[in-house]
Enzyme design. Structure first.
Site, PDB file in Angstrom:
ATOM      1  N   GLU A 286      35.391  48.051  44.944  1.00 45.68           N
ATOM      2  CA  GLU A 286      35.694  48.638  43.634  1.00 45.68           C
ATOM      3  C   GLU A 286      37.041  49.329  43.669  1.00 45.68           C
ATOM      4  O   GLU A 286      37.408  49.861  44.711  1.00 45.68           O
ATOM      5  CB  GLU A 286      34.611  49.664  43.254  1.00 45.68           C
ATOM      6  CG  GLU A 286      33.227  49.075  43.035  1.00 45.68           C
ATOM      7  CD  GLU A 286      33.137  48.208  41.792  1.00 45.68           C
ATOM      8  OE1 GLU A 286      33.874  48.476  40.827  1.00 45.68           O
ATOM      9  OE2 GLU A 286      32.357  47.243  41.806  1.00 45.68           O
TER      10      GLU A 286
ATOM     11  N   HIS B 259      41.581  31.608  43.932  1.00 46.33           N
ATOM     12  CA  HIS B 259      41.615  32.996  43.466  1.00 46.33           C
ATOM     13  C   HIS B 259      42.920  33.290  42.743  1.00 46.33           C
ATOM     14  O   HIS B 259      42.927  33.940  41.693  1.00 46.33           O
ATOM     15  CB  HIS B 259      41.479  33.957  44.656  1.00 46.33           C
ATOM     16  CG  HIS B 259      40.144  33.882  45.322  1.00 46.33           C
ATOM     17  ND1 HIS B 259      38.970  33.686  44.634  1.00 46.33           N
ATOM     18  CD2 HIS B 259      39.783  33.985  46.628  1.00 46.33           C
ATOM     19  CE1 HIS B 259      37.951  33.681  45.475  1.00 46.33           C
ATOM     20  NE2 HIS B 259      38.418  33.849  46.695  1.00 46.33           N
TER      21      HIS B 259
ATOM     22  N   HIS C 254      41.763  40.716  47.793  1.00 42.33           N
ATOM     23  CA  HIS C 254      40.501  39.974  47.716  1.00 42.33           C
ATOM     24  C   HIS C 254      39.307  40.904  47.741  1.00 42.33           C
ATOM     25  O   HIS C 254      38.353  40.725  46.984  1.00 42.33           O
ATOM     26  CB  HIS C 254      40.417  38.969  48.867  1.00 42.33           C
ATOM     27  CG  HIS C 254      39.200  38.100  48.752  1.00 42.33           C
ATOM     28  ND1 HIS C 254      37.952  38.531  49.139  1.00 42.33           N
ATOM     29  CD2 HIS C 254      39.047  36.850  48.267  1.00 42.33           C
ATOM     30  CE1 HIS C 254      37.077  37.558  48.894  1.00 42.33           C
ATOM     31  NE2 HIS C 254      37.713  36.537  48.364  1.00 42.33           N
TER      32      HIS C 254
ATOM     33  N   GLY D 263      45.493  29.686  46.410  1.00 49.52           N
ATOM     34  CA  GLY D 263      44.149  29.128  46.339  1.00 49.52           C
ATOM     35  C   GLY D 263      43.549  29.383  44.961  1.00 49.52           C
ATOM     36  O   GLY D 263      44.222  29.859  44.045  1.00 49.52           O
TER      37      GLY D 263
ATOM     38  N   LEU E 176      48.224  35.474  50.238  1.00 47.38           N
ATOM     39  CA  LEU E 176      49.266  34.687  50.906  1.00 47.38           C
ATOM     40  C   LEU E 176      49.388  33.259  50.411  1.00 47.38           C
ATOM     41  O   LEU E 176      50.433  32.637  50.600  1.00 47.38           O
ATOM     42  CB  LEU E 176      49.027  34.691  52.421  1.00 47.38           C
ATOM     43  CG  LEU E 176      49.300  36.035  53.087  1.00 47.38           C
ATOM     44  CD1 LEU E 176      48.967  35.975  54.560  1.00 47.38           C
ATOM     45  CD2 LEU E 176      50.764  36.440  52.883  1.00 47.38           C
TER      46      LEU E 176
END
Lengths: 120, 120
Positions: free
Chosen positions: A48, A78, A9, A76, A73
Site C-alpha cells: 500500500e 505491468h 511493483h 512488460g 526495468l
C-alpha cells in the site's frame, strides 16, 4: 502544485517495499529546485498505497499535476497495460488534474553510464 | 583483460531479453576509457546465456577478471541467494580468474537524480 509518484511493483517482503519508500524520500531530498512539492510512492500490488490511492493522496495534498514514474526495468505487461489503465481511470475521475505517465526507469538514457559507475 | 557481465532476470518475451542485449552493447559503447574490453549479458532464467555460461564466455574470450552486475532493483531472493550461488560456483571452477559480484542496480547512489531527470 506538482507531485511525483514513483510506482513500484510491490513485494511480499516488507523490506523491499520500504526500500521504495526510502527511495521516494531521497528523490524528494535531491529535488533541490523543488520542482515537485510532493514526492510519494505507490505499488501495483502486494503493498500500500495502490496506484489510484497514491494518485489520490497527491491530489488531496493539493497537487494540480501528478507525474507517475514506473520504477520498472522492462516494458512488460505491468508497464504496457496495468499501470496506464490505473492512471487513465484516475484521470477520468479527476479531469481537473493533469496526470502524466512518464517513461519507465529502464528507458533512462543515462543507464549505461550509471551501470559503468556501479561496476567501478 | 577485464570483462563486465550484466545479469538480468530473463523474460518469456524475446523483446525484453533483447532490451538487455542492446543495453549491454550501449554500456560497451559508453565505456570510453575501455575499462572493460568485453561487456556481455546473461540471464538468471528464461533466456540464454545463463549466468555460468555468460561468465564462461567472458573467460573463453580472455578475461582475467569478470565483474558481475545484477540488473535488478531490489534485494530479493534472486539478488541475495541465486546470483551469488551461481557466481561462487563458477569461481570455484576458475580460481585463476577474479570473479566479482558488484552491487545491484537498485543500490545506485545516483538513482534519485536519475529519476528526477526522467520525470523532467
Amino acid at each position: 502544485m506538482a507531485a511525483l509518484l514513483l510506482v513500484a511493483h510491490g513485494s511480499r517482503r516488507v523490506s523491499s517495499n520500504n526500500e521504495i519508500r526510502i527511495l521516494a524520500e531521497k528523490v524528494r531530498e535531491h529535488d533541490a529546485g523543488r520542482r515537485y512539492e510532493d514526492v510519494r510512492c505507490a505499488f501495483l500490488e502486494l503493498a500500500e498505497p495502490s496506484i489510484p490511492d497514491g494518485i489520490e493522496e497527491c491530489i488531496q495534498a493539493g497537487a494540480s499535476s501528478v507525474k507517475v514514474l514506473p520504477y520498472f526495468l522492462s516494458a512488460g505487461r505491468h508497464v504496457i497495460e496495468d499501470i496506464p489503465r490505473e492512471v487513465e481511470g484516475k484521470q477520468r475521475e479527476h479531469p481537473e488534474v493533469r496526470i502524466e505517465l512518464v517513461p519507465y526507469l529502464g528507458l533512462a538514457e543515462s543507464m549505461p553510464e550509471l551501470l559503468l559507475a556501479m561496476a567501478g
